[in-house]
Design a protein around this motif. Structure first.
Motif, PDB file in Angstrom:
ATOM      1  N   LEU A  10      -1.497  20.420 -15.311  1.00  0.00           N
ATOM      2  CA  LEU A  10      -2.926  20.703 -15.232  1.00  0.00           C
ATOM      3  C   LEU A  10      -3.157  22.148 -14.803  1.00  0.00           C
ATOM      4  N   GLY A  11      -2.340  22.613 -13.840  1.00  0.00           N
ATOM      5  CA  GLY A  11      -2.444  24.008 -13.413  1.00  0.00           C
ATOM      6  C   GLY A  11      -2.093  24.957 -14.538  1.00  0.00           C
ATOM      7  N   GLY A  12      -1.056  24.605 -15.307  1.00  0.00           N
ATOM      8  CA  GLY A  12      -0.692  25.439 -16.453  1.00  0.00           C
ATOM      9  C   GLY A  12      -1.770  25.468 -17.512  1.00  0.00           C
ATOM     10  N   LEU A  13      -2.380  24.328 -17.758  1.00  0.00           N
ATOM     11  CA  LEU A  13      -3.469  24.227 -18.742  1.00  0.00           C
ATOM     12  C   LEU A  13      -4.653  25.083 -18.317  1.00  0.00           C
ATOM     13  N   ARG A  14      -4.994  25.047 -17.044  1.00  0.00           N
ATOM     14  CA  ARG A  14      -6.130  25.819 -16.545  1.00  0.00           C
ATOM     15  C   ARG A  14      -5.842  27.317 -16.641  1.00  0.00           C
ATOM     16  N   GLY A  15      -4.612  27.698 -16.249  1.00  0.00           N
ATOM     17  CA  GLY A  15      -4.242  29.115 -16.315  1.00  0.00           C
ATOM     18  C   GLY A  15      -4.266  29.640 -17.743  1.00  0.00           C
ATOM     19  N   ALA A  16      -3.765  28.826 -18.679  1.00  0.00           N
ATOM     20  CA  ALA A  16      -3.768  29.241 -20.085  1.00  0.00           C
ATOM     21  C   ALA A  16      -5.199  29.399 -20.601  1.00  0.00           C
ATOM     22  N   ALA A  17      -6.093  28.514 -20.176  1.00  0.00           N
ATOM     23  CA  ALA A  17      -7.495  28.609 -20.601  1.00  0.00           C
ATOM     24  C   ALA A  17      -8.137  29.877 -20.050  1.00  0.00           C
TER      25      ALA A  17
ATOM     26  N   GLN B 126       0.831  -1.203   0.000  1.00  0.00           N
ATOM     27  CA  GLN B 126       0.000   0.000   0.000  1.00  0.00           C
ATOM     28  C   GLN B 126       0.867   1.254   0.000  1.00  0.00           C
ATOM     29  N   GLN B 127       1.927   1.229   0.798  1.00  0.00           N
ATOM     30  CA  GLN B 127       2.820   2.388   0.843  1.00  0.00           C
ATOM     31  C   GLN B 127       3.531   2.588  -0.490  1.00  0.00           C
ATOM     32  N   ALA B 128       3.907   1.479  -1.144  1.00  0.00           N
ATOM     33  CA  ALA B 128       4.533   1.586  -2.466  1.00  0.00           C
ATOM     34  C   ALA B 128       3.551   2.168  -3.472  1.00  0.00           C
ATOM     35  N   ALA B 129       2.277   1.715  -3.390  1.00  0.00           N
ATOM     36  CA  ALA B 129       1.250   2.241  -4.299  1.00  0.00           C
ATOM     37  C   ALA B 129       1.008   3.721  -4.034  1.00  0.00           C
ATOM     38  N   GLN B 130       0.976   4.110  -2.748  1.00  0.00           N
ATOM     39  CA  GLN B 130       0.766   5.515  -2.410  1.00  0.00           C
ATOM     40  C   GLN B 130       1.919   6.377  -2.890  1.00  0.00           C
ATOM     41  N   PHE B 131       3.150   5.847  -2.786  1.00  0.00           N
ATOM     42  CA  PHE B 131       4.323   6.586  -3.277  1.00  0.00           C
ATOM     43  C   PHE B 131       4.220   6.819  -4.779  1.00  0.00           C
ATOM     44  N   LEU B 132       3.811   5.777  -5.494  1.00  0.00           N
ATOM     45  CA  LEU B 132       3.640   5.888  -6.947  1.00  0.00           C
ATOM     46  C   LEU B 132       2.554   6.912  -7.283  1.00  0.00           C
ATOM     47  N   VAL B 133       1.435   6.849  -6.532  1.00  0.00           N
ATOM     48  CA  VAL B 133       0.327   7.764  -6.790  1.00  0.00           C
ATOM     49  C   VAL B 133       0.733   9.207  -6.503  1.00  0.00           C
ATOM     50  N   ARG B 134       1.486   9.427  -5.419  1.00  0.00           N
ATOM     51  CA  ARG B 134       1.921  10.791  -5.093  1.00  0.00           C
ATOM     52  C   ARG B 134       2.794  11.376  -6.198  1.00  0.00           C
ATOM     53  N   ASN B 135       3.735  10.558  -6.696  1.00  0.00           N
ATOM     54  CA  ASN B 135       4.596  11.042  -7.786  1.00  0.00           C
ATOM     55  C   ASN B 135       3.787  11.297  -9.052  1.00  0.00           C
ATOM     56  N   LEU B 136       2.844  10.399  -9.329  1.00  0.00           N
ATOM     57  CA  LEU B 136       1.998  10.569 -10.504  1.00  0.00           C
ATOM     58  C   LEU B 136       1.137  11.821 -10.368  1.00  0.00           C
ATOM     59  N   ALA B 137       0.599  12.046  -9.155  1.00  0.00           N
ATOM     60  CA  ALA B 137      -0.238  13.225  -8.921  1.00  0.00           C
ATOM     61  C   ALA B 137       0.556  14.506  -9.138  1.00  0.00           C
ATOM     62  N   HIS B 138       1.805  14.491  -8.679  1.00  0.00           N
ATOM     63  CA  HIS B 138       2.657  15.678  -8.868  1.00  0.00           C
ATOM     64  C   HIS B 138       2.862  15.963 -10.356  1.00  0.00           C
ATOM     65  N   GLU B 139       3.094  14.911 -11.123  1.00  0.00           N
ATOM     66  CA  GLU B 139       3.319  15.069 -12.561  1.00  0.00           C
ATOM     67  C   GLU B 139       2.047  15.510 -13.291  1.00  0.00           C
ATOM     68  N   ILE B 140       0.895  15.167 -12.744  1.00  0.00           N
ATOM     69  CA  ILE B 140      -0.377  15.542 -13.379  1.00  0.00           C
ATOM     70  C   ILE B 140      -0.771  16.968 -13.014  1.00  0.00           C
ATOM     71  N   LYS B 141      -0.613  17.313 -11.714  1.00  0.00           N
ATOM     72  CA  LYS B 141      -1.147  18.586 -11.235  1.00  0.00           C
ATOM     73  C   LYS B 141      -0.378  19.789 -11.787  1.00  0.00           C
ATOM     74  N   ASN B 142       0.923  19.638 -11.984  1.00  0.00           N
ATOM     75  CA  ASN B 142       1.699  20.775 -12.514  1.00  0.00           C
ATOM     76  C   ASN B 142       1.242  21.191 -13.916  1.00  0.00           C
TER      77      ASN B 142
ATOM     78  N   GLN C 129     -13.087  20.831 -16.716  1.00  0.00           N
ATOM     79  CA  GLN C 129     -12.496  19.493 -16.727  1.00  0.00           C
ATOM     80  C   GLN C 129     -11.152  19.460 -15.990  1.00  0.00           C
ATOM     81  N   ALA C 130     -10.409  20.554 -16.046  1.00  0.00           N
ATOM     82  CA  ALA C 130      -9.155  20.627 -15.283  1.00  0.00           C
ATOM     83  C   ALA C 130      -9.432  20.570 -13.785  1.00  0.00           C
ATOM     84  N   ASP C 131     -10.481  21.299 -13.354  1.00  0.00           N
ATOM     85  CA  ASP C 131     -10.861  21.260 -11.939  1.00  0.00           C
ATOM     86  C   ASP C 131     -11.329  19.859 -11.527  1.00  0.00           C
ATOM     87  N   ARG C 132     -12.056  19.201 -12.432  1.00  0.00           N
ATOM     88  CA  ARG C 132     -12.548  17.851 -12.134  1.00  0.00           C
ATOM     89  C   ARG C 132     -11.369  16.876 -11.971  1.00  0.00           C
ATOM     90  N   LEU C 133     -10.382  16.993 -12.838  1.00  0.00           N
ATOM     91  CA  LEU C 133      -9.219  16.108 -12.751  1.00  0.00           C
ATOM     92  C   LEU C 133      -8.401  16.394 -11.486  1.00  0.00           C
TER      93      LEU C 133
END
Length: 346
Positions: free
Chosen positions: A142-149, A124-140, A171-175
């Motif tokens: 995503l924030g730029g996409l929302r700001g540009a829109a 579970q901790q390994a999965a959470q670590f993977l998810v945290r890194n993935l979330a970081h890569e998605i949110k950055n 959709q950016a807010d939903r993600l």
């Protein structure tokens, strides 16, 4: 030294039985294993206090009468509440005590459960670590996409074109919301003394408004459970997630959900053993969970329903972990039981 107090600290169930198999002593672990109070345990012969044990009563009776020792390894025990256990049985005659024997019932499935929990926590901790890194890569981005829109929307005069930028922002807010839910709580919050039954009542109040008519919700509380340190909002969310899963499992055919609270003695959580814990069980009589899902049940995005998000149980497991506890699941057709186990301050 207080012998009774010493025996009550054992993980092994210990009873002293006579030739009628009536207990004249039972430690706390025996109460917990059989799910029966100490007073009731001493009232009736042992065979009347469980549904099935893999040793015939007459064999035990003969061994007590003849003052013989008896050992049976890895046999089954089904308690009155329907719990299945794998146990080792040892019967030893007591010296200077005519036709009294010491009966030990040692759960061997507990060691297996501890090993499974340690493995599950690591995965579970390994999965959470993977998810945290993935979330970081998605949110950055995503924030730029929302700001540009947003910037593009200010430059557009056509309402039709602004509709597209609004859709991008929505959709950016939903993600972003989905990523935040996927992460769940990551750090322990401030805990204070709260009564678990008040937390459970809030959950019941929430679900009763939308509870289908073909589903009944029953409380089975131990009112003697003391207040405990917790974050009530987080604990409410953990229980609510599990109760909603039970409702979804029953919504087609209907059924019963029981929310039960009990205390248990000498329970190991992770690598630490606790003298007293709180167990909150959510039990339903639905179709059960597919066996192939059991090993990954608490992983993020794992679900047995097409419309499910697979986040509810993962979040519940993480909340229990942040409270120093765990979530267990036992499931078979006709009964699924999720149990949140939390240490009780003594």
């Amino acid at each position: 030294m207080d012998t009774n107090n010493l025996l009550n600290h054992l993980v092994t169930a210990v009873l002293v039985i006579d030739r009628q198999l009536r207990p004249c002593f039972a430690n706390a672990a025996a109460e917990q294993l059989l799910g029966i109070s100490h007073h009731k345990l001493l009232e009736l012969p042992l065979p009347e206090q469980y549904h099935f044990m893999g040793v015939e009563s007459q064999i035990l009776i003969d061994a007590v009468i003849d003052s013989q020792s008896l050992t049976v390894n890895t046999t089954s025990l089904v308690t009155q509440d329907g719990q299945n256990h794998t146990i080792d049985i040892t019967l030893i005659p007591l010296e200077n005590q005519q036709q009294l024997s010491l009966l030990e019932l040692r759960q061997v499935d507990q060691q297996r459960r501890i090993h499974q929990q340690l493995n599950m926590d690591a995965q579970q901790q390994a999965a959470q670590f993977l998810v945290r890194n993935l979330a970081h890569e998605i949110k950055n981005p995503l924030g730029g996409l929302r700001g540009a829109a947003q910037l593009l929307s200010r430059e557009l005069s056509s309402p039709d074109l602004k509709e597209f930028t609004s859709l991008i922002i929505e959709q950016a807010d939903r993600l972003r919301s989905l990523v935040d839910r996927l992460l769940g709580p990551q750090r322990p919050t401030e805990h204070a003394q709260h009564n678990i039954h008040q937390v459970l009542q809030k959950v019941i109040t929430l679900v009763e408004f939308t509870l289908p008519r073909n589903i009944t919700l029953t409380r089975d509380y131990d009112p003697s459970i003391p207040d405990n340190e917790m974050d009530p909002d987080q604990m409410q969310q953990a229980v609510l997630n599990i109760v909603q899963n039970a409702i979804q499992a029953l919504e087609m055919l209907g059924g019963d959900i029981v929310i039960k609270t009990r205390t248990q003695h000498q329970v190991t959580i992770g690598s630490k053993r606790y003298r007293l814990v709180l167990a909150v069980s959510i039990i339903d009589n639905g179709p059960g969970i597919a066996p192939e899902l059991m090993d990954t049940l608490f992983y993020p995005m794992v679900t047995g329903r097409e419309e499910g998000s697979g986040l509810g149980l993962s979040i519940a497991h993480n909340i229990a972990r942040l409270h120093g506890g765990r979530v267990d699941c036992n499931s078979a057709p006709g009964q699924t039981e999720f149990t949140i186990t939390l240490p009780l301050q003594s």
